[in-house]
Design a protein around this motif. Sequence first.
Motif, PDB file in Angstrom:
ATOM      1  N   ALA A  13       0.840  -1.191   0.000  1.00  0.00           N
ATOM      2  CA  ALA A  13       0.000   0.000   0.000  1.00  0.00           C
ATOM      3  C   ALA A  13       0.874   1.238   0.000  1.00  0.00           C
ATOM      4  N   ASP A  14       0.313   2.345  -0.458  1.00  0.00           N
ATOM      5  CA  ASP A  14       0.980   3.642  -0.475  1.00  0.00           C
ATOM      6  C   ASP A  14       0.299   4.579   0.505  1.00  0.00           C
ATOM      7  N   GLN A  15       1.083   5.517   1.027  1.00  0.00           N
ATOM      8  CA  GLN A  15       0.538   6.558   1.881  1.00  0.00           C
ATOM      9  C   GLN A  15      -0.082   7.642   0.990  1.00  0.00           C
ATOM     10  N   VAL A  16      -1.328   7.916   1.185  1.00  0.00           N
ATOM     11  CA  VAL A  16      -2.038   8.896   0.370  1.00  0.00           C
ATOM     12  C   VAL A  16      -2.655   9.934   1.294  1.00  0.00           C
ATOM     13  N   LYS A  17      -2.473  11.190   0.942  1.00  0.00           N
ATOM     14  CA  LYS A  17      -3.024  12.269   1.752  1.00  0.00           C
ATOM     15  C   LYS A  17      -4.446  12.575   1.284  1.00  0.00           C
ATOM     16  N   VAL A  18      -5.394  12.446   2.189  1.00  0.00           N
ATOM     17  CA  VAL A  18      -6.792  12.756   1.923  1.00  0.00           C
ATOM     18  C   VAL A  18      -7.197  13.875   2.864  1.00  0.00           C
ATOM     19  N   GLY A  19      -7.294  15.069   2.287  1.00  0.00           N
ATOM     20  CA  GLY A  19      -7.565  16.224   3.136  1.00  0.00           C
ATOM     21  C   GLY A  19      -6.380  16.457   4.067  1.00  0.00           C
ATOM     22  N   ARG A  20      -6.646  16.495   5.364  1.00  0.00           N
ATOM     23  CA  ARG A  20      -5.580  16.682   6.341  1.00  0.00           C
ATOM     24  C   ARG A  20      -5.040  15.360   6.881  1.00  0.00           C
ATOM     25  N   GLU A  21      -5.676  14.264   6.443  1.00  0.00           N
ATOM     26  CA  GLU A  21      -5.264  12.961   6.954  1.00  0.00           C
ATOM     27  C   GLU A  21      -4.468  12.201   5.914  1.00  0.00           C
ATOM     28  N   THR A  22      -3.611  11.312   6.439  1.00  0.00           N
ATOM     29  CA  THR A  22      -2.842  10.424   5.577  1.00  0.00           C
ATOM     30  C   THR A  22      -3.325   9.001   5.803  1.00  0.00           C
ATOM     31  N   VAL A  23      -3.731   8.349   4.695  1.00  0.00           N
ATOM     32  CA  VAL A  23      -4.277   6.999   4.792  1.00  0.00           C
ATOM     33  C   VAL A  23      -3.499   6.075   3.872  1.00  0.00           C
ATOM     34  N   GLU A  24      -3.598   4.764   4.177  1.00  0.00           N
ATOM     35  CA  GLU A  24      -2.983   3.769   3.320  1.00  0.00           C
ATOM     36  C   GLU A  24      -3.983   3.304   2.267  1.00  0.00           C
ATOM     37  N   GLU A  25      -3.514   3.278   1.034  1.00  0.00           N
ATOM     38  CA  GLU A  25      -4.372   2.849  -0.051  1.00  0.00           C
ATOM     39  C   GLU A  25      -3.646   1.772  -0.847  1.00  0.00           C
ATOM     40  N   PRO A  26      -4.273   0.591  -1.056  1.00  0.00           N
ATOM     41  CA  PRO A  26      -3.601  -0.480  -1.785  1.00  0.00           C
ATOM     42  C   PRO A  26      -3.191  -0.030  -3.185  1.00  0.00           C
ATOM     43  N   ARG A  27      -2.024  -0.558  -3.619  1.00  0.00           N
ATOM     44  CA  ARG A  27      -1.576  -0.275  -4.969  1.00  0.00           C
ATOM     45  C   ARG A  27      -2.433  -1.041  -5.976  1.00  0.00           C
ATOM     46  N   ARG A  28      -2.418  -0.564  -7.224  1.00  0.00           N
ATOM     47  CA  ARG A  28      -3.206  -1.230  -8.260  1.00  0.00           C
ATOM     48  C   ARG A  28      -2.802  -2.700  -8.390  1.00  0.00           C
ATOM     49  N   ARG A  29      -1.480  -2.967  -8.326  1.00  0.00           N
ATOM     50  CA  ARG A  29      -1.013  -4.334  -8.454  1.00  0.00           C
ATOM     51  C   ARG A  29      -1.454  -5.178  -7.254  1.00  0.00           C
ATOM     52  N   SER A  30      -1.562  -4.545  -6.081  1.00  0.00           N
ATOM     53  CA  SER A  30      -2.006  -5.271  -4.883  1.00  0.00           C
ATOM     54  C   SER A  30      -3.457  -5.721  -5.018  1.00  0.00           C
ATOM     55  N   TRP A  31      -4.260  -4.850  -5.598  1.00  0.00           N
ATOM     56  CA  TRP A  31      -5.652  -5.241  -5.842  1.00  0.00           C
ATOM     57  C   TRP A  31      -5.709  -6.470  -6.747  1.00  0.00           C
ATOM     58  N   ALA A  32      -4.877  -6.476  -7.778  1.00  0.00           N
ATOM     59  CA  ALA A  32      -4.869  -7.594  -8.724  1.00  0.00           C
ATOM     60  C   ALA A  32      -4.417  -8.882  -8.053  1.00  0.00           C
ATOM     61  N   PHE A  33      -3.334  -8.804  -7.242  1.00  0.00           N
ATOM     62  CA  PHE A  33      -2.839 -10.003  -6.570  1.00  0.00           C
ATOM     63  C   PHE A  33      -3.840 -10.540  -5.549  1.00  0.00           C
ATOM     64  N   ALA A  34      -4.633  -9.644  -4.964  1.00  0.00           N
ATOM     65  CA  ALA A  34      -5.605 -10.061  -3.940  1.00  0.00           C
ATOM     66  C   ALA A  34      -6.934 -10.510  -4.536  1.00  0.00           C
ATOM     67  N   SER A  35      -7.095 -10.349  -5.850  1.00  0.00           N
ATOM     68  CA  SER A  35      -8.385 -10.643  -6.474  1.00  0.00           C
ATOM     69  C   SER A  35      -8.858 -12.083  -6.314  1.00  0.00           C
ATOM     70  N   PRO A  36      -7.984 -13.103  -6.161  1.00  0.00           N
ATOM     71  CA  PRO A  36      -8.503 -14.464  -5.927  1.00  0.00           C
ATOM     72  C   PRO A  36      -9.425 -14.570  -4.711  1.00  0.00           C
ATOM     73  N   VAL A  37      -9.329 -13.582  -3.799  1.00  0.00           N
ATOM     74  CA  VAL A  37     -10.231 -13.587  -2.645  1.00  0.00           C
ATOM     75  C   VAL A  37     -11.693 -13.558  -3.095  1.00  0.00           C
ATOM     76  N   LEU A  38     -11.943 -12.945  -4.254  1.00  0.00           N
ATOM     77  CA  LEU A  38     -13.308 -12.825  -4.752  1.00  0.00           C
ATOM     78  C   LEU A  38     -13.925 -14.199  -5.072  1.00  0.00           C
ATOM     79  N   ALA A  39     -13.073 -15.213  -5.194  1.00  0.00           N
ATOM     80  CA  ALA A  39     -13.597 -16.555  -5.457  1.00  0.00           C
ATOM     81  C   ALA A  39     -14.448 -17.063  -4.299  1.00  0.00           C
ATOM     82  N   LEU A  40     -14.325 -16.415  -3.133  1.00  0.00           N
ATOM     83  CA  LEU A  40     -15.182 -16.794  -1.997  1.00  0.00           C
ATOM     84  C   LEU A  40     -16.664 -16.658  -2.352  1.00  0.00           C
ATOM     85  N   ALA A  41     -16.952 -15.740  -3.284  1.00  0.00           N
ATOM     86  CA  ALA A  41     -18.347 -15.526  -3.671  1.00  0.00           C
ATOM     87  C   ALA A  41     -18.950 -16.755  -4.354  1.00  0.00           C
ATOM     88  N   LEU A  42     -18.095 -17.657  -4.847  1.00  0.00           N
ATOM     89  CA  LEU A  42     -18.601 -18.844  -5.521  1.00  0.00           C
ATOM     90  C   LEU A  42     -19.035 -19.936  -4.550  1.00  0.00           C
TER      91      LEU A  42
END
Length: 364
Positions: A18-47
């Motif tokens: 994840a990357d540190q992203v500033k949202v307003g006055r706060e800094t939050v962690e946001e997953p990288r695009r590649r992290s979303w892709a690597f984590a996508s097998p989790v969606l198989a739980l829906a099956l």
Amino acid sequence: ASLGLIFVWESVAALIGADQVKVGRETVEEPRRRSWAFASPVLALALIPLFTNWKQASRAGHTDTRDFAHDLLESVEPYGIIVTVGDNDTFPLWYAQEVEGIRKDVIVANTSLLNTDWYPRQLVRRPVYEYDAAKGPAIYRNQQWKKPSGPPVNLTMEQLDSLPVYQELVQPQVFKKGNITAVIDPRNLGHGYLEKADIFVLRSILDGFPERPVYFSRTAGNYPQTLGLGPYLLTQGLARRLVNGEVAAGKDTVLVPGEGFVDVPRTDSLWRNVFEAPKSLIRRGDWVDKPSVGIPFLYVTTGMILSDALTHEGRVQDAQRTLATAEQIAKATHLDDLFQASRARTQPAVPLEGDTAVQKVPIR
């Protein structure tokens, strides 16, 4: 479930990177695009629910609820009114009538909806459909059925709108129509007063009975007894018919404890020649919807009642066949315990009226 799965997906993606992203006055962690892709097998739980619930969730080939609607409607004589009380004994009837065209001549009067403004108006506006004798049961082909000329109650829209939401009863009152003299005791009513639905039901008896047959679905329990109509009820199939005079035991009418008087020839004919749900319930071999299990149980009790009545008439073999079918339905729908308990229990009939003196006040 979808929002929860997205949360799990995001959480796993954040653990991967994840990357540190500033949202307003706060800094939050946001997953990288590649992290979303690597984590996508989790969606198989829906099956998982798709495969594990496939057999239970599918309703393919399940006709038993439609067949129940057919059987209940065919328990009513041509141009009759059937009083129902809930969803399970009303919505299937509407489907059968409006989609499959089964017994559109029957008026379905739901007591829950009769307390509204729109539903009584709908019943009054509803056209009188022609009864198709060729498609109806053979038991109704031995006489002429006069088509009603109007709605179930002789009230204008303005008069319908003026019906009170409830009518308080301070003492028992008498309702008279033909040979019916019903004592309505407020102690037997749910809230001690007549609701708008009760007034509509009584008015439909007053205006159209006996020319227009009136029935109460057996799923309605003791509803007609609360209106003092108990002595005038005769069980025919899945419904109780209102009779113009007190019912008495006879050659074809027997008193079954816990049920009341049963029209044996009519119920037997319906059970053997008309009812479709017993076969479809047995063929299906399951009943997954527990809140509506009263539908198959209605057939179990009907078979048991009819079996007792046939035994009373000396038709032992017919009684055994009927009871065997009822037991098959019980096993198929997981009602074995209730079936055995019902067979072992004898219920004496209990009158609804109290034992104190009743002052007779006409109800208008």
